[in-house]
Enzyme design. Structure first.
Site, PDB file in Angstrom:
ATOM      1  N   GLY A 130       0.857  -1.183   0.000  1.00  9.42           N
ATOM      2  CA  GLY A 130       0.000   0.000   0.000  1.00  9.42           C
ATOM      3  C   GLY A 130       0.886   1.224   0.000  1.00  9.42           C
ATOM      4  CB  ILE A 337     -24.938  23.176   9.854  1.00  7.88           C
ATOM      5  CG1 ILE A 337     -23.747  23.974  10.409  1.00  7.88           C
ATOM      6  CG2 ILE A 337     -26.035  24.105   9.336  1.00  7.88           C
ATOM      7  CD1 ILE A 337     -23.071  24.887   9.422  1.00  7.88           C
ATOM      8  N   GLY A 340     -29.952  16.410  13.290  1.00  5.79           N
ATOM      9  CA  GLY A 340     -30.375  15.023  13.057  1.00  5.79           C
ATOM     10  C   GLY A 340     -30.680  14.751  11.591  1.00  5.79           C
ATOM     11  CD  GLU A 363      -4.126   9.959  -7.034  1.00  3.55           C
ATOM     12  OE1 GLU A 363      -3.271  10.854  -7.117  1.00  3.55           O
ATOM     13  OE2 GLU A 363      -5.008   9.778  -7.894  1.00  3.55           O
ATOM     14  CB  THR A 365      -2.186   7.538   4.123  1.00  7.28           C
ATOM     15  OG1 THR A 365      -0.823   7.538   4.549  1.00  7.28           O
ATOM     16  CG2 THR A 365      -2.623   6.128   3.755  1.00  7.28           C
TER      17      THR A 365
HETATM   18  C1  FAD Z   1     -11.450   3.189  -2.566  1.00  8.94           C
HETATM   19  C2  FAD Z   1     -10.011   3.023  -2.909  1.00  8.94           C
HETATM   20  C3  FAD Z   1      -9.592   3.205  -4.219  1.00  8.94           C
HETATM   21  C4  FAD Z   1      -8.246   3.021  -4.562  1.00  8.94           C
HETATM   22  N1  FAD Z   1      -7.858   3.135  -5.885  1.00  8.94           N
HETATM   23  C5  FAD Z   1      -6.587   2.793  -6.219  1.00  8.94           C
HETATM   24  C6  FAD Z   1      -6.192   2.746  -7.606  1.00  8.94           C
HETATM   25  O1  FAD Z   1      -6.967   3.080  -8.513  1.00  8.94           O
HETATM   26  N2  FAD Z   1      -4.933   2.337  -7.904  1.00  8.94           N
HETATM   27  C7  FAD Z   1      -4.041   1.965  -6.934  1.00  8.94           C
HETATM   28  O2  FAD Z   1      -2.933   1.581  -7.281  1.00  8.94           O
HETATM   29  N3  FAD Z   1      -4.377   2.017  -5.629  1.00  8.94           N
HETATM   30  C8  FAD Z   1      -5.622   2.419  -5.249  1.00  8.94           C
HETATM   31  N4  FAD Z   1      -5.983   2.447  -3.915  1.00  8.94           N
HETATM   32  C9  FAD Z   1      -4.986   2.128  -2.892  1.00  8.94           C
HETATM   33  C10 FAD Z   1      -4.558   3.327  -2.059  1.00  8.94           C
HETATM   34  O3  FAD Z   1      -3.726   4.175  -2.789  1.00  8.94           O
HETATM   35  C11 FAD Z   1      -3.929   2.784  -0.766  1.00  8.94           C
HETATM   36  O4  FAD Z   1      -5.024   2.336   0.033  1.00  8.94           O
HETATM   37  C12 FAD Z   1      -3.096   3.789  -0.032  1.00  8.94           C
HETATM   38  O5  FAD Z   1      -1.928   4.061  -0.737  1.00  8.94           O
HETATM   39  C13 FAD Z   1      -2.711   3.322   1.382  1.00  8.94           C
HETATM   40  O6  FAD Z   1      -2.278   2.012   1.433  1.00  8.94           O
HETATM   41  P1  FAD Z   1      -2.952   0.990   2.478  1.00  8.94           P
HETATM   42  O7  FAD Z   1      -4.399   1.173   2.377  1.00  8.94           O
HETATM   43  O8  FAD Z   1      -2.402  -0.344   2.237  1.00  8.94           O
HETATM   44  O9  FAD Z   1      -2.506   1.530   3.904  1.00  8.94           O
HETATM   45  P2  FAD Z   1      -1.182   1.157   4.710  1.00  8.94           P
HETATM   46  O10 FAD Z   1       0.008   1.472   3.889  1.00  8.94           O
HETATM   47  O11 FAD Z   1      -1.304  -0.216   5.250  1.00  8.94           O
HETATM   48  O12 FAD Z   1      -1.257   2.196   5.911  1.00  8.94           O
HETATM   49  C14 FAD Z   1      -2.008   1.935   7.107  1.00  8.94           C
HETATM   50  C15 FAD Z   1      -1.784   3.118   8.052  1.00  8.94           C
HETATM   51  O13 FAD Z   1      -0.373   3.239   8.368  1.00  8.94           O
HETATM   52  C16 FAD Z   1       0.088   4.524   8.024  1.00  8.94           C
HETATM   53  N5  FAD Z   1       1.452   4.435   7.511  1.00  8.94           N
HETATM   54  C17 FAD Z   1       1.963   3.514   6.643  1.00  8.94           C
HETATM   55  N6  FAD Z   1       3.252   3.766   6.392  1.00  8.94           N
HETATM   56  C18 FAD Z   1       3.583   4.853   7.119  1.00  8.94           C
HETATM   57  C19 FAD Z   1       4.775   5.619   7.283  1.00  8.94           C
HETATM   58  N7  FAD Z   1       5.898   5.309   6.639  1.00  8.94           N
HETATM   59  N8  FAD Z   1       4.739   6.697   8.086  1.00  8.94           N
HETATM   60  C20 FAD Z   1       3.601   7.034   8.748  1.00  8.94           C
HETATM   61  N9  FAD Z   1       2.444   6.357   8.628  1.00  8.94           N
HETATM   62  C21 FAD Z   1       2.436   5.299   7.818  1.00  8.94           C
HETATM   63  C22 FAD Z   1      -0.882   5.042   6.952  1.00  8.94           C
HETATM   64  O14 FAD Z   1      -0.912   6.459   6.921  1.00  8.94           O
HETATM   65  C23 FAD Z   1      -2.200   4.452   7.440  1.00  8.94           C
HETATM   66  O15 FAD Z   1      -2.751   5.280   8.423  1.00  8.94           O
HETATM   67  C24 FAD Z   1      -7.301   2.660  -3.560  1.00  8.94           C
HETATM   68  C25 FAD Z   1      -7.740   2.514  -2.225  1.00  8.94           C
HETATM   69  C26 FAD Z   1      -9.061   2.668  -1.899  1.00  8.94           C
HETATM   70  C27 FAD Z   1      -9.470   2.475  -0.469  1.00  8.94           C
END
Ligand code: FAD
Length: 387
Positions: A130, A337, A340, A363, A365
């Site tokens: 991710g 605002i 309920g 894109e 977090t």
């Molecule tokens: C509805 C939806 C649509 C999406 N569409 C696409 C798409 O079209 N193409 C694509 O490729 N991806 C897509 N994604 C994936 C998206 O980009 C990832 O979910 C995102 O990059 C985060 O990865 P993760 O969810 O695995 O979170 P994780 O990486 O597992 O993170 C979990 C938590 O840990 C924190 N964290 C992780 N690493 C660190 C760090 N180094 N420092 C501080 N905090 C950290 C994060 O901020 C988060 O709070 C989509 C996701 C969703 C939910």
């Protein structure tokens, strides 16, 4: 505020507003409820040339910039972020072709994207990769004049509905971050199938699916850029597209603000419209300030990118983080605002609050994006100290 948009940008805004009013608002609650892909709206966007915004004129597009795209995404998101992201994911999926494609690749794919005949999607994320994109496990092995792809991509927006996918896969694990490459994979290629469709909190009219590659043979000429450039393609693409997430967040916030302002004049308590209470006026004031600050940031970063700037990772990251935090705050205040009623599905602010959350997650977090900004600041100051 007048942001001195060009004639083309104003035309895009009016067109997107008209589509939002006529085609999105009447159906957004139903699309959300049924988790239905907004094909009718996509067709309307195609007919109005909105899919051509980011495509160069030589390939049938409008040759617009990131600001043109942001203006469009903002207006569509003001009505429904699920619909808007279905549109915007096509940009995310095909900007890599605009940036890194060969002449032949551009000529083959971009005209169909510009006309809206084929949607795009971008596939980087996997179950174990991710935030840590370096954890990608999908492989691509050269075999004669084809690459053979194996692996599973997760949570891909427009998955199953798009026709053109840009997919990041490992071509040489021993090279670490330089061992990934990006490929154009067409829907219908043998060995390319779709897995689970996700059930989501928000942006429910958009599709989010797994992409499954099983000995999927992709012609060698579908490699984007050079072998080993996969993460560069991905990062340069995200640098261009992140202000678009900011614009999406901005649109959601504006939509929620509009609903709250209208409602506050209609709702009477203690014999007065609630808009006459200072507590409500201050909330509206704070919401308006945050929205305008977010818009100023998104538009100015988009203009900076369009000016031909070389390195804008930090600015692009800022234009995603701030508006997405604003969207979460403003939609929550809008629900407050409406009291309920705001919590009920009869009013759209409940959906807008659910939709806003994703802009802090995808894109990159907001934590990871802040890492990008922080690292860039530290590097800048280290350089200054050396000078
Ligand atoms: C509805 C939806 C649509 C999406 N569409 C696409 C798409 O079209 N193409 C694509 O490729 N991806 C897509 N994604 C994936 C998206 O980009 C990832 O979910 C995102 O990059 C985060 O990865 P993760 O969810 O695995 O979170 P994780 O990486 O597992 O993170 C979990 C938590 O840990 C924190 N964290 C992780 N690493 C660190 C760090 N180094 N420092 C501080 N905090 C950290 C994060 O901020 C988060 O709070 C989509 C996701 C969703 C939910």
């Amino acid at each position: 505020m007048d942001y001195f948009l060009t004639e083309q940008q104003m035309m895009i805004r009016e067109t997107a507003q008209q589509i939002a009013r006529e085609k999105i608002v009447p159906v957004r609650a139903e699309l959300d409820e049924k988790e239905e892909f907004p094909w009718e709206v996509m067709k309307a966007c195609g007919a109005a040339d909105l899919f051509g915004i980011w495509i160069p004129e030589a390939y049938g597009g409008l040759g617009g910039g990131i600001l043109d795209l942001c203006v469009c995404v903002e207006e569509l998101s003001r009505a429904c972020a699920g619909v808007a992201v279905s549109y915007a994911a096509s940009a995310l999926g095909t900007i890599p072709i605009v940036l890194f494609g060969s002449e032949a690749q551009k000529a083959k794919y971009l005209p169909d994207v510009a006309s809206g005949r084929r949607l795009g999607a971008f596939a980087l994320t996997e179950a174990g990769a991710g935030s840590d994109a370096g954890g990608v496990q999908t492989t691509a092995r050269l075999d004669g004049d084809h690459y053979v792809l194996n692996g599973t991509k997760q949570w891909i927006t427009n998955g199953g509905d798009a026709e053109i996918y840009t997919v990041v896969a490992i071509t040489d694990r021993s090279r670490g971050p330089r061992g990934a490459s990006t490929f154009i994979v067409e829907k219908g290629t043998p060995g390319f199938t779709f897995g689970k469709k996700e059930i989501k909190m928000g942006i429910r009219s958009s599709s989010t699916r797994e992409l499954v590659f099983t000995d999927c043979r992709v012609p060698k000429e579908n490699l984007l850029g050079r072998e080993g450039q996969g993460f560069i393609v991905a990062m340069k693409t995200l640098d261009k597209s992140r202000p678009g997430i900011g614009a999406q967040a901005l649109g959601i916030a504006q939509g929620a603000f509009d609903e709250a302002a209208i409602y506050s004049r209609q709702r009477v308590q203690f014999g007065h419209p609630i808009s006459s209470f200072q507590a409500i006026q201050h909330m509206l004031a704070n919401m308006a300030i945050k929205i305008e600050a977010a818009r100023s940031l998104v538009y100015s970063v988009a203009r900076y990118i369009d000016s031909g700037a070389k390195d804008y990772s930090k600015e692009s990251a800022m234009a995603k983080v701030f508006p997405s935090d604003v969207a979460m705050e403003v939609t929550s205040d809008a629900v407050q605002i409406l009291g309920g009623y705001g919590y009920m599905r009869d009013y759209p602010v409940e959906k807008m609050m659910r939709d806003a959350k994703i802009t802090q997650i995808y894109e990159g977090t907001n934590q990871v994006i802040r890492n990008v900004i922080g690292l860039s600041i530290v590097k800048e100051f280290a350089k200054r100290a050396q000078a």
